[in-house]
Design an enzyme around this catalytic site. Structure first.
Site, PDB file in Angstrom:
ATOM      1  N   TYR A   9       3.858  20.139   0.245  1.00 22.64           N
ATOM      2  CA  TYR A   9       4.084  19.139  -0.647  1.00 22.64           C
ATOM      3  C   TYR A   9       3.669  19.118  -2.147  1.00 22.64           C
ATOM      4  CZ  TYR A   9       6.208  16.357   3.666  1.00 22.64           C
ATOM      5  OH  TYR A   9       7.105  16.182   4.443  1.00 22.64           O
ATOM      6  N   ASP A  29       2.286  31.692   1.820  1.00 23.52           N
ATOM      7  CA  ASP A  29       1.952  30.514   2.861  1.00 23.52           C
ATOM      8  C   ASP A  29       1.669  31.160   4.319  1.00 23.52           C
ATOM      9  OD1 ASP A  29       2.511  26.959   2.972  1.00 23.52           O
ATOM     10  OD2 ASP A  29       2.284  28.353   5.058  1.00 23.52           O
ATOM     11  N   LYS A 201     -10.664  11.991  -7.772  1.00 22.08           N
ATOM     12  CA  LYS A 201      -9.541  12.014  -7.044  1.00 22.08           C
ATOM     13  C   LYS A 201      -9.864  11.130  -5.825  1.00 22.08           C
ATOM     14  CE  LYS A 201      -6.339  13.240  -4.663  1.00 22.08           C
ATOM     15  NZ  LYS A 201      -4.886  13.384  -4.943  1.00 22.08           N
ATOM     16  N   ASN A 205      -7.706   7.286  -4.897  1.00 25.17           N
ATOM     17  CA  ASN A 205      -6.993   6.615  -3.860  1.00 25.17           C
ATOM     18  C   ASN A 205      -7.598   5.718  -2.973  1.00 25.17           C
ATOM     19  OD1 ASN A 205      -4.621   8.316  -4.150  1.00 25.17           O
ATOM     20  ND2 ASN A 205      -5.680  10.018  -3.150  1.00 25.17           N
ATOM     21  N   ARG A 208      -6.930   2.184  -4.573  1.00 28.05           N
ATOM     22  CA  ARG A 208      -5.678   1.712  -4.054  1.00 28.05           C
ATOM     23  C   ARG A 208      -5.828   1.238  -2.628  1.00 28.05           C
ATOM     24  NH1 ARG A 208      -0.580   1.018  -6.144  1.00 28.05           N
ATOM     25  NH2 ARG A 208       0.821   1.482  -4.914  1.00 28.05           N
ATOM     26  N   ARG A 241      -5.826 -11.846 -15.571  1.00 28.04           N
ATOM     27  CA  ARG A 241      -6.728 -10.543 -15.405  1.00 28.04           C
ATOM     28  C   ARG A 241      -6.528 -10.533 -13.763  1.00 28.04           C
ATOM     29  NH1 ARG A 241      -8.399 -13.264 -19.433  1.00 28.04           N
ATOM     30  NH2 ARG A 241      -9.304 -15.067 -18.000  1.00 28.04           N
ATOM     31  N   CYS A 255      -2.865  10.799   1.685  1.00 28.77           N
ATOM     32  CA  CYS A 255      -3.554  10.428   0.644  1.00 28.77           C
ATOM     33  C   CYS A 255      -4.531   9.202   0.760  1.00 28.77           C
ATOM     34  CB  CYS A 255      -3.203  10.682  -0.522  1.00 28.77           C
ATOM     35  SG  CYS A 255      -2.059  11.952  -0.837  1.00 28.77           S
ATOM     36  N   LYS A 315       6.749   5.858   3.144  1.00 32.87           N
ATOM     37  CA  LYS A 315       7.416   4.942   2.302  1.00 32.87           C
ATOM     38  C   LYS A 315       8.610   5.094   1.957  1.00 32.87           C
ATOM     39  CE  LYS A 315       6.248   6.456  -1.993  1.00 32.87           C
ATOM     40  NZ  LYS A 315       5.095   6.940  -3.011  1.00 32.87           N
TER      41      LYS A 315
HETATM   42  N1  SAJ Z   1       1.351   0.252   0.183  1.00 35.46           N
HETATM   43  C1  SAJ Z   1       1.287  -1.286   0.350  1.00 35.46           C
HETATM   44  N2  SAJ Z   1       1.055  -2.008  -0.265  1.00 35.46           N
HETATM   45  C2  SAJ Z   1       1.328  -1.702  -1.823  1.00 35.46           C
HETATM   46  C3  SAJ Z   1       1.477  -0.406  -2.234  1.00 35.46           C
HETATM   47  C4  SAJ Z   1       1.508   0.529  -1.221  1.00 35.46           C
HETATM   48  O1  SAJ Z   1       0.890  -1.498   1.708  1.00 35.46           O
HETATM   49  O2  SAJ Z   1       1.097  -2.816  -2.491  1.00 35.46           O
HETATM   50  C5  SAJ Z   1       1.469   1.354   1.060  1.00 35.46           C
HETATM   51  C6  SAJ Z   1       2.930   1.863   1.084  1.00 35.46           C
HETATM   52  O3  SAJ Z   1       3.848   1.499   1.837  1.00 35.46           O
HETATM   53  C7  SAJ Z   1       2.544   3.180   1.728  1.00 35.46           C
HETATM   54  C8  SAJ Z   1       1.298   3.567   1.172  1.00 35.46           C
HETATM   55  O4  SAJ Z   1       0.569   2.204   0.897  1.00 35.46           O
HETATM   56  O5  SAJ Z   1       2.502   3.382   3.141  1.00 35.46           O
HETATM   57  C9  SAJ Z   1       0.722   4.681   0.091  1.00 35.46           C
HETATM   58  O6  SAJ Z   1       1.697   4.733  -0.598  1.00 35.46           O
HETATM   59  P1  SAJ Z   1       1.654   4.826  -2.300  1.00 35.46           P
HETATM   60  O7  SAJ Z   1       3.038   4.912  -2.642  1.00 35.46           O
HETATM   61  O8  SAJ Z   1       0.916   3.886  -2.832  1.00 35.46           O
HETATM   62  O9  SAJ Z   1       0.943   6.277  -2.493  1.00 35.46           O
HETATM   63  P2  SAJ Z   1       0.983   7.765  -2.086  1.00 35.46           P
HETATM   64  O10 SAJ Z   1       0.279   7.859  -0.760  1.00 35.46           O
HETATM   65  O11 SAJ Z   1       2.508   8.273  -2.095  1.00 35.46           O
HETATM   66  O12 SAJ Z   1       0.401   8.606  -3.416  1.00 35.46           O
HETATM   67  C10 SAJ Z   1      -0.838   8.260  -3.565  1.00 35.46           C
HETATM   68  C11 SAJ Z   1      -1.104   8.071  -5.245  1.00 35.46           C
HETATM   69  N3  SAJ Z   1      -2.428   7.736  -5.705  1.00 35.46           N
HETATM   70  C12 SAJ Z   1      -2.382   6.436  -6.007  1.00 35.46           C
HETATM   71  O13 SAJ Z   1      -1.551   5.778  -6.626  1.00 35.46           O
HETATM   72  C13 SAJ Z   1      -3.957   6.175  -6.525  1.00 35.46           C
HETATM   73  C14 SAJ Z   1      -0.733   9.433  -6.012  1.00 35.46           C
HETATM   74  O14 SAJ Z   1      -0.855   9.447  -7.503  1.00 35.46           O
HETATM   75  C15 SAJ Z   1      -1.739  10.478  -5.352  1.00 35.46           C
HETATM   76  O15 SAJ Z   1      -1.379  11.728  -5.999  1.00 35.46           O
HETATM   77  C16 SAJ Z   1      -1.621  10.796  -3.813  1.00 35.46           C
HETATM   78  O16 SAJ Z   1      -1.702   9.413  -3.319  1.00 35.46           O
HETATM   79  C17 SAJ Z   1      -2.428  11.895  -3.937  1.00 35.46           C
HETATM   80  O17 SAJ Z   1      -1.890  12.828  -3.430  1.00 35.46           O
HETATM   81  O18 SAJ Z   1      -3.654  11.570  -3.387  1.00 35.46           O
END
Ligand code: SAJ
Length: 406
Positions: A9, A29, A201, A205, A208, A241, A255, A315
């Site tokens: 990916y 790969d 990094k 994550n 979030r 805020r 991630c 997602k």
């Molecule tokens: N989700 C929720 N509630 C929210 C937002 C997301 O339940 O409010 C869930 C989504 O449904 C999903 C999961 O979280 O199952 C993660 O989804 P995402 O779209 O937020 O993130 P990823 O995993 O696709 O990508 C993340 C990103 N990191 C951040 O936003 C900090 C991306 O920038 C990174 O490059 C990637 O992880 C990575 O490679 O680490």
């Protein structure tokens, strides 16, 4: 020439991006089938714009092989899962890739690790791997950590425009790799030390994950006492805020549902909020399963095979099912020796789970209750077809009157 190791990916889009911007690239790969697919002119996953980029990169001369190349610059982007027991990063794939590179690389080569690694991994494992091969870091081989930040569904745009972090033992080498990424990336590129890059990094994550866990916990509290979590979040977010994320059926992907565990594994007595947050998120599929049973009881439904999970991916609008909440929910159901839930996802054509259907209409015909696990556009466009169904909308996304929520 740049040898990109690991064409998944992250590695594939990165290799294609470099090649289409005039850099000589060979992609390596160990998966023979994957390399054959690429050499047959086909991409290996769906992503907006990927096929066009692939065509451009092929025109520019990119090659794919299972062999490591003899060159002076490598980008390694192989998976770094976490060990389910220790929660620590599993560096097996990265170390094995580094070992293979060391057998081929030219003196003074730069090895860039893009894979996510926890703070200290480069010092503890990768540097030692180089030293065990009788080579000197900073002399025979240079090590760099350049974690990626791209997100499924927006990969190409984010590769072009996201800011990036590059960690290196030497600033000169860091700047050299910065120039390499500047071939395609117009975001700001910060050069720092290795451990800072590793930590940023994982922290991004984790930030979030913790914030999603907060929203999920609010959903549970509100469910317990009959409050509307969505309205509460909406009002709270009007505060200048406050910016609360949205609750959901769980967290998937490779991630946000994985990296924070590295910190729990490495700092178990310190990473308390993170540990609890990860458990909260991991508990959401079970919470949804309970909601399904609660709603079935309320509706007098007894046949679980008349209930369908909409969405298998982690997602919306992508075909990536890694660690997806739907898979977690089905696993949990099986642990209770139960099966029968119907499943459908427009992006997943292969049969990956039991009772999976492959057309929306067939799926809807076979169920009385639909559980929206993923916010694919398809279901929003077809929301009218749900008029006679009981709907559990785990994302509060369809705005159907009378729908249930988590
Ligand atoms: N989700 C929720 N509630 C929210 C937002 C997301 O339940 O409010 C869930 C989504 O449904 C999903 C999961 O979280 O199952 C993660 O989804 P995402 O779209 O937020 O993130 P990823 O995993 O696709 O990508 C993340 C990103 N990191 C951040 O936003 C900090 C991306 O920038 C990174 O490059 C990637 O992880 C990575 O490679 O680490």
């Amino acid at each position: 020439m740049i040898n990109v190791i690991g064409l998944g990916y992250i590695g594939l889009p990165t290799a294609l991006m470099l090649a289409s911007h005039g850099v000589e690239v060979v992609g390596t790969d160990y998966n023979k089938k994957l390399v054959e697919t690429l050499n047959a002119g086909k991409t290996t996953f769906q992503e907006e714009g990927l096929d066009d980029l692939f065509a451009e990169a092929v025109k520019s001369g990119i090659r794919f092989t299972t062999e490591y190349q003899s060159t002076d610059t490598y980008i390694i982007s192989v998976p770094t899962p976490y060990d389910k027991f220790s929660k620590k990063v599993d560096t097996e794939f990265v170390i094995s890739a580094v070992k293979s590179v060391l057998e081929k690389c030219l003196p003074g080569s730069i090895i860039v690790i893009e894979s996510t690694i926890s703070p200290g991994t480069m010092d503890k494992y990768i540097k030692t791997t180089v030293e065990e091969a009788g080579l000197k870091v900073g002399d025979d081989v240079h090590l760099v950590h350049a974690p990626e930040r791209i997100m499924s569904g927006h990969m190409l745009n984010e590769l072009l425009h996201n800011n990036r972090t590059i960690g290196a033992y030497s600033n000169v080498i860091g700047e050299k790799i910065k120039e390499l990424y500047m071939n395609f990336c117009d975001g700001e590129i910060v050069v720092t030390d290795i451990k800072t890059a590793e930590m940023t990094k994982v922290v991004e994550n984790t930030y979030r994950a913790v914030n999603i866990a907060f929203a999920n916990e609010l959903a549970k509290i509100c469910r317990h006492d009959g409050m509307d979590v969505y309205e509460i979040i909406r009002i709270c977010n009007m505060h200048p805020r406050v910016n609360i994320l949205q609750p959901g059926p769980g967290v998937g992907g490779h991630c946000i549902s994985v990296d924070p565990w590295f910190l729990v594994g490495d700092y178990p007595s310190l990473a308390k909020v993170i540990d609890e947050s990860m458990r909260t998120n991991d508990g959401m599929p079970d919470f949804v399963l309970n909601r399904i049973y609660e709603i079935m009881k309320e509706k007098g439904m007894t046949d679980v095979s008349r209930v369908g999970l909409y969405g298998l991916t982690y997602k919306e609008n992508v075909d990536d099912i890694r660690e997806s909440p739907t898979l977690q929910l089905l696993e949990s159901q099986q642990r209770h020796l139960a099966t029968g839930l119907k499943v459908y996802d427009p992006y997943i054509k292969d049969n990956v789970v039991e009772n999976q259907l492959h057309s929306l209409d067939e799926f809807l015909d076979s169920i009385d209750m639909i559980v929206i696990m993923v916010k694919h556009d398809e279901i929003k466009e077809n929301a009218k077809k749900l008029a006679d169904k009981t709907v559990l909308d785990c994302h509060n996304f369809l705005q159907i009157p009378g729908a249930y929520h988590i």
